[in-house]
Design an enzyme around this catalytic site. Structure first.
Site, PDB file in Angstrom:
ATOM      1  N   GLY A  49      42.384  35.233  46.213  1.00  0.00           N
ATOM      2  CA  GLY A  49      41.231  36.034  45.771  1.00  0.00           C
ATOM      3  C   GLY A  49      40.758  35.570  44.393  1.00  0.00           C
ATOM      4  N   HIS A  50      41.718  35.430  43.470  1.00  0.00           N
ATOM      5  CA  HIS A  50      41.345  34.939  42.128  1.00  0.00           C
ATOM      6  C   HIS A  50      40.741  33.536  42.226  1.00  0.00           C
ATOM      7  CE1 HIS A  50      44.852  37.671  41.038  1.00  0.00           C
ATOM      8  NE2 HIS A  50      43.870  38.181  40.336  1.00  0.00           N
ATOM      9  N   ASP A  83      37.859  45.668  43.609  1.00  0.00           N
ATOM     10  CA  ASP A  83      37.890  46.642  42.506  1.00  0.00           C
ATOM     11  C   ASP A  83      36.462  47.129  42.269  1.00  0.00           C
ATOM     12  OD1 ASP A  83      40.746  46.407  41.817  1.00  0.00           O
ATOM     13  OD2 ASP A  83      40.200  44.342  41.395  1.00  0.00           O
ATOM     14  N   SER A 134      47.583  41.290  43.718  1.00  0.00           N
ATOM     15  CA  SER A 134      48.870  40.919  43.096  1.00  0.00           C
ATOM     16  C   SER A 134      49.919  41.971  43.421  1.00  0.00           C
ATOM     17  CB  SER A 134      48.704  40.790  41.584  1.00  0.00           C
ATOM     18  OG  SER A 134      47.661  39.881  41.310  1.00  0.00           O
ATOM     19  N   ARG A 135      49.483  43.219  43.630  1.00  0.00           N
ATOM     20  CA  ARG A 135      50.437  44.305  43.906  1.00  0.00           C
ATOM     21  C   ARG A 135      50.986  44.251  45.332  1.00  0.00           C
ATOM     22  NH1 ARG A 135      47.012  47.250  39.997  1.00  0.00           N
ATOM     23  NH2 ARG A 135      48.382  47.885  38.302  1.00  0.00           N
TER      24      ARG A 135
END
Ligand code: PAF
Length: 288
Positions: A44-45, A159, A195-196
């Site tokens: 995603g990043h 987000d 990331s979680r």
């Protein structure tokens, strides 16, 4: 400016070093893209980096686990930190610079400034579940925009409330920065990359598929003509509850102000925040 391959990505450790780098880029006639992250980079990043590289001459990725956006008792201490792997990924992706400040460089002891976005954007939904979270996000993003002076800054759609808040902040402060929101990247089973996700046990990871599945079921209802937000959110809740998720909220909102709407139209967003075991996950789907 010439950047040697051995320096890629160039490591910048202080806001002043980032500012100097950006000023040199601009002086050389190059546009600058900023990708703010907290590290533990995933595809995603990297999609944000890729988009930034398409649109900007120079790209800096910030990696900073921002303590001010974690409430006491949240996962600040155990948030995944994988710096060397992140830098290797950024080198492969072709990012030009990485901003890697220590907490004390961003927030020295005498630091006394607060940044708060109003209009309920900081308090509703994610803001209500995580009091103070968006003040921390607004503060660090404002600092990053001031130091990096980017032409564009890139954020992930997952987000969604953060995106709305950052857009408002960038406009209100006349930064002139274009906020670019990029589509959520998902695993093959639909779970949004985060990331979680690393916190999930194998069994929770399977049950977490209910989050995109619930959103997809609601989107299908919308496509077949359902316009009652209560029916759409109940559709998501049923799928999540069957998977044993602890629901924090499910809501249909207008994407600019993040106010809940009763009769959504195309472009409205349906949001989920839910826990699988101890892991809190969020996701969003645009309707229409
Ligand atoms: O989305 C994130 O990873 C963070 O909230 C951000 C924008 C990097 C600010 O710390």
């Amino acid at each position: 400016m010439r950047i040697r391959t051995t320096d890629v990505p160039l490591r910048l450790n202080t806001p002043a070093a980032l500012r100097r780098w950006s000023l040199r880029c601009h002086a050389a006639g190059m546009s600058v893209g900023l990708v703010p992250t907290m590290g533990a980079l995933h595809a995603g990043h990297l999609s944000l980096v890729e988009r930034a590289l398409e649109e900007c001459d120079r790209v800096v990725v910030s990696i900073f686990v921002n303590p001010t956006q974690f409430a006491p008792g949240e996962d600040l201490d155990r948030y995944p930190r994988t710096l060397e792997q992140d830098l290797a990924l950024l080198a492969t992706a072709g990012a030009h610079a990485a901003f890697l400040p220590a907490a004390g460089d961003m927030f020295p002891p005498e630091f006394a400034t607060a940044v708060r976005v109003g209009d309920g954007l900081s308090d509703r939904l994610e803001g209500a579940s995580r009091p103070g979270h968006f003040n921390g996000v607004a503060l660090v993003v404002a600092k990053l925009l001031v130091a990096a002076r980017p032409d564009r800054a890139y954020f992930g759609q997952k987000d969604a409330q953060q995106c709305a808040l950052v857009r408002r902040l960038a406009a209100d402060l006349d930064t002139g920065v274009e906020i670019v929101v990029c589509p959520t990247v998902r695993d093959s089973d639909g779970l949004a990359l985060s990331s979680r996700n690393a916190y999930l046990t194998a069994e929770e990871r399977v049950r977490a598929r209910a989050i995109p599945a619930g959103l997809a079921a609601a989107a299908a209802c919308f496509e077949s003509g359902e316009r009652d937000a209560a029916v759409l959110t109940a559709t998501v809740r049923d799928v999540l509850e069957a998977a044993g998720a602890a629901i924090d909220y499910v809501a249909v909102v207008d994407p600019e102000h993040f106010k809940e709407v009763e009769t959504p139209g195309p472009g409205c967003e349906i949001l989920v925040a839910a826990r699988m075991g101890n892991t809190r996950l969020i996701d969003v789907l645009q309707l229409g």
